[in-house]
Design a protein around this motif. Structure first.
Motif, PDB file in Angstrom:
ATOM      1  N   SER A 170      14.389  20.296  70.091  1.00  0.00           N
ATOM      2  CA  SER A 170      14.724  21.499  69.305  1.00  0.00           C
ATOM      3  C   SER A 170      14.908  21.135  67.840  1.00  0.00           C
ATOM      4  N   LEU A 171      15.590  20.024  67.595  1.00  0.00           N
ATOM      5  CA  LEU A 171      15.797  19.577  66.211  1.00  0.00           C
ATOM      6  C   LEU A 171      14.457  19.271  65.555  1.00  0.00           C
ATOM      7  N   PHE A 172      13.599  18.587  66.310  1.00  0.00           N
ATOM      8  CA  PHE A 172      12.287  18.241  65.781  1.00  0.00           C
ATOM      9  C   PHE A 172      11.477  19.506  65.480  1.00  0.00           C
ATOM     10  N   ALA A 173      11.516  20.472  66.402  1.00  0.00           N
ATOM     11  CA  ALA A 173      10.749  21.713  66.213  1.00  0.00           C
ATOM     12  C   ALA A 173      11.231  22.448  64.960  1.00  0.00           C
ATOM     13  N   LEU A 174      12.536  22.457  64.782  1.00  0.00           N
ATOM     14  CA  LEU A 174      13.109  23.145  63.627  1.00  0.00           C
ATOM     15  C   LEU A 174      12.692  22.455  62.321  1.00  0.00           C
ATOM     16  N   ARG A 175      12.781  21.145  62.332  1.00  0.00           N
ATOM     17  CA  ARG A 175      12.372  20.368  61.150  1.00  0.00           C
ATOM     18  C   ARG A 175      10.890  20.581  60.854  1.00  0.00           C
ATOM     19  N   PHE A 176      10.091  20.531  61.914  1.00  0.00           N
ATOM     20  CA  PHE A 176       8.638  20.651  61.781  1.00  0.00           C
ATOM     21  C   PHE A 176       8.263  22.051  61.278  1.00  0.00           C
ATOM     22  N   GLY A 177       8.872  23.068  61.875  1.00  0.00           N
ATOM     23  CA  GLY A 177       8.554  24.448  61.499  1.00  0.00           C
ATOM     24  C   GLY A 177       8.999  24.778  60.083  1.00  0.00           C
ATOM     25  N   ARG A 178      10.106  24.171  59.644  1.00  0.00           N
ATOM     26  CA  ARG A 178      10.554  24.385  58.267  1.00  0.00           C
ATOM     27  C   ARG A 178       9.600  23.684  57.302  1.00  0.00           C
ATOM     28  N   ALA A 179       9.100  22.512  57.719  1.00  0.00           N
ATOM     29  CA  ALA A 179       8.180  21.770  56.848  1.00  0.00           C
ATOM     30  C   ALA A 179       6.846  22.495  56.693  1.00  0.00           C
ATOM     31  N   THR A 180       6.363  23.101  57.768  1.00  0.00           N
ATOM     32  CA  THR A 180       5.050  23.749  57.700  1.00  0.00           C
ATOM     33  C   THR A 180       5.160  25.183  57.202  1.00  0.00           C
ATOM     34  N   GLY A 181       6.371  25.727  57.161  1.00  0.00           N
ATOM     35  CA  GLY A 181       6.547  27.113  56.735  1.00  0.00           C
ATOM     36  C   GLY A 181       6.541  28.102  57.893  1.00  0.00           C
ATOM     37  N   ALA A 182       6.340  27.607  59.113  1.00  0.00           N
ATOM     38  CA  ALA A 182       6.302  28.513  60.274  1.00  0.00           C
ATOM     39  C   ALA A 182       7.671  29.121  60.548  1.00  0.00           C
ATOM     40  N   ILE A 183       8.730  28.407  60.180  1.00  0.00           N
ATOM     41  CA  ILE A 183      10.087  28.922  60.394  1.00  0.00           C
ATOM     42  C   ILE A 183      10.704  29.237  59.028  1.00  0.00           C
ATOM     43  N   SER A 184      11.163  30.488  58.870  1.00  0.00           N
ATOM     44  CA  SER A 184      11.781  30.892  57.602  1.00  0.00           C
ATOM     45  C   SER A 184      13.194  30.321  57.518  1.00  0.00           C
ATOM     46  N   ARG A 185      13.765  30.370  56.317  1.00  0.00           N
ATOM     47  CA  ARG A 185      15.139  29.896  56.150  1.00  0.00           C
ATOM     48  C   ARG A 185      16.093  30.713  57.031  1.00  0.00           C
ATOM     49  N   GLU A 186      15.889  32.023  57.056  1.00  0.00           N
ATOM     50  CA  GLU A 186      16.762  32.906  57.846  1.00  0.00           C
ATOM     51  C   GLU A 186      16.700  32.545  59.332  1.00  0.00           C
ATOM     52  N   ARG A 187      15.486  32.387  59.831  1.00  0.00           N
ATOM     53  CA  ARG A 187      15.301  32.021  61.244  1.00  0.00           C
ATOM     54  C   ARG A 187      15.917  30.640  61.496  1.00  0.00           C
ATOM     55  N   GLY A 188      15.748  29.752  60.530  1.00  0.00           N
ATOM     56  CA  GLY A 188      16.322  28.402  60.634  1.00  0.00           C
ATOM     57  C   GLY A 188      17.840  28.454  60.748  1.00  0.00           C
ATOM     58  N   ILE A 189      18.448  29.345  59.960  1.00  0.00           N
ATOM     59  CA  ILE A 189      19.909  29.484  59.996  1.00  0.00           C
ATOM     60  C   ILE A 189      20.355  29.994  61.370  1.00  0.00           C
ATOM     61  N   GLU A 190      19.599  30.970  61.893  1.00  0.00           N
ATOM     62  CA  GLU A 190      19.895  31.498  63.241  1.00  0.00           C
ATOM     63  C   GLU A 190      19.821  30.388  64.291  1.00  0.00           C
ATOM     64  N   LEU A 191      18.767  29.583  64.195  1.00  0.00           N
ATOM     65  CA  LEU A 191      18.542  28.539  65.199  1.00  0.00           C
ATOM     66  C   LEU A 191      19.614  27.450  65.110  1.00  0.00           C
ATOM     67  N   THR A 192      19.974  27.051  63.873  1.00  0.00           N
ATOM     68  CA  THR A 192      21.019  26.017  63.757  1.00  0.00           C
ATOM     69  C   THR A 192      22.335  26.554  64.323  1.00  0.00           C
ATOM     70  N   SER A 193      22.594  27.835  64.096  1.00  0.00           N
ATOM     71  CA  SER A 193      23.841  28.388  64.609  1.00  0.00           C
ATOM     72  C   SER A 193      23.826  28.441  66.141  1.00  0.00           C
ATOM     73  N   SER A 194      22.687  28.774  66.756  1.00  0.00           N
ATOM     74  CA  SER A 194      22.597  28.742  68.228  1.00  0.00           C
ATOM     75  C   SER A 194      22.854  27.335  68.751  1.00  0.00           C
ATOM     76  N   LEU A 195      22.309  26.342  68.059  1.00  0.00           N
ATOM     77  CA  LEU A 195      22.510  24.960  68.507  1.00  0.00           C
ATOM     78  C   LEU A 195      23.977  24.551  68.402  1.00  0.00           C
ATOM     79  N   LEU A 196      24.635  25.024  67.349  1.00  0.00           N
ATOM     80  CA  LEU A 196      26.054  24.673  67.177  1.00  0.00           C
ATOM     81  C   LEU A 196      26.934  25.234  68.294  1.00  0.00           C
ATOM     82  N   HIS A 197      26.492  26.330  68.906  1.00  0.00           N
ATOM     83  CA  HIS A 197      27.277  26.915  70.001  1.00  0.00           C
ATOM     84  C   HIS A 197      27.037  26.210  71.338  1.00  0.00           C
ATOM     85  N   LEU A 198      26.044  25.346  71.359  1.00  0.00           N
ATOM     86  CA  LEU A 198      25.628  24.743  72.624  1.00  0.00           C
ATOM     87  C   LEU A 198      26.746  24.016  73.387  1.00  0.00           C
TER      88      LEU A 198
END
Ligand code: F6R
Length: 366
Positions: A170-198
């Motif tokens: 998941s961390l790799f996917a997030l890093r990769f998607g942010r690097a390629t532009g596939a994941i927006s900052r907003e979506r990235g913030i949502e995803l990091t917050s979901s991971l923090l609740h894990l």
């Protein structure tokens, strides 16, 4: 050394909230909706240049790879193939400099996975490793590594190593998607917050232990089990079945729920427990109708569903309710009761939980 637990496997299952915290420690950049991976060894431009990812692994790590395909395709919109390392290395796979190889291995010493990295290198591809053991052979040969930091895993049946692999992917996917532009900052913030609740969600899932034990008592004399799920739950069904096979020696099969009518449905009778992964997600309606087909044939459904799903709870013979959570962490939450189920069945059968027959922790020969 077992910290009050009866077996290392149980200790390692209960260590998972801490283990996943260690996987994420210092890596989540919440405000930027991004991830920092210290040894990734790839620039943003390099990541944007790949047209395809090939994931290779064996056993449980291969199941983590299948979840990885789901996450990477969904979040990063890049095409992903997942191969069993012993198949990949002997097939003359189509790999070039546009392909990124992702090798997943707890031990970092699995012979076939190491050979797959060499095969990819020989064809001009870059390889990234997801490993638990620091400085292991695969970690050293790869161009970059994402360590899972699960800590030493002693139980031969992998639990916390698997779950931390899912977090690392998941961390790799997030890093990769942010690097390629596939994941927006907003979506990235949502995803990091979901991971923090894990970790809190895992704690909640661990509270099912007593309920899982009574299910184990009810079904441990069955000679076969079927595990069914769709989407990211399909690899978790495979993993649940593998865990049961490994330590209880009961025959178990995992299947994509949609494939049931193409064969395995013939096995279903009143003696067959069917573990159904039926969370309230995009596949919910479809899995419910698969569940009804199982019930109509007398199958004994053990449902893992979302908390408050009274419809499923009424239909199934046994039910375990899981906290509602984001899709990125759902495969992890589903894994917990399946680990516990395999554990308790094995204990009831009087098996050697931590050292199952014929298995080795690290498979360094073919
Ligand atoms: C299952 C299990 C094995 C390993 C497989 C790969 O519980 O432990 O299936 O997952 O042998 O091992 P690694 O991840 O070390 O490459």
């Amino acid at each position: 050394e077992k910290g009050g637990f009866r077996h290392f496997m149980l200790k390692e299952i209960f260590e998972q909230p801490r283990a996943v915290q260690d996987t994420m420690a210092g890596r989540l950049l919440e405000e930027e909706g991004n991830v920092y991976l210290e040894d990734l060894g790839l620039t943003d431009a390099e990541m944007a240049g790949f047209s395809r990812i090939c994931i290779v692994a064996c056993g449980t790590s291969w199941h983590a790879g299948l979840v990885g395909k789901f996450l990477l395709e969904e979040l990063c919109r890049i095409s992903v193939e997942v191969d069993i390392a012993s198949e990949f290395r002997y097939r003359n796979p189509v790999v070039s400099s546009g392909t990124l190889l992702l090798a997943i291995s707890q031990s970092g010493e699995t012979a076939d996975t190491l050979a797959a990295v060499r095969e990819a290198h020989g064809k001009g591809a870059k390889a990234i490793a997801i490993c638990n053991v620091v400085d292991s052979s695969i970690a050293r040969e790869a161009d970059g590594v994402v360590y899972t930091h699960a800590g030493l895993e002693i139980g031969v049946a992998s639990t916390k190593a698997f779950v931390t692999q899912l977090v690392a992917i998941s961390l790799f996917a997030l890093r990769f998607g942010r690097a390629t532009g596939a994941i927006s900052r907003e979506r990235g913030i949502e995803l990091t917050s979901s991971l923090l609740h894990l970790p809190a969600f895992i704690e909640e899932a661990l509270q099912l232990d007593t309920a899982v034990e009574s299910i184990a008592r009810r079904y441990h004399n069955s000679s076969d089990f079927l595990y069914l799920g769709r989407g990211y739950s399909y690899p978790i069904a495979l993993e649940g079945a593998l865990k049961l096979k490994e330590i209880s020696y009961i025959h178990a099969e995992g299947y994509p729920a949609g494939e049931m009518k193409h064969g395995p449905i013939a096995l279903i009778d009143e003696n067959m427990p069917v573990v159904m992964l039926v969370l309230r997600d995009r596949h919910y309606e479809k899995v419910v109708s698969n569940m009804e087909e199982v019930i109509a044939r007398g199958g004994r459904v053990i449902a893992l569903c979302s908390a408050g799903d009274s419809e499923t709870a009424q239909k199934a013979e046994a039910v375990l309710e899981l906290p509602s959570c984001a899709e990125i962490v759902a495969p992890i939450i589903l894994s917990i009761p399946l680990q516990l189920l395999a554990y308790h069945v094995s204990v009831l059968k009087g098996n050697d939980v931590d050292q199952p027959r014929n298995l080795a922790k690290s498979v360094t020969v073919e």
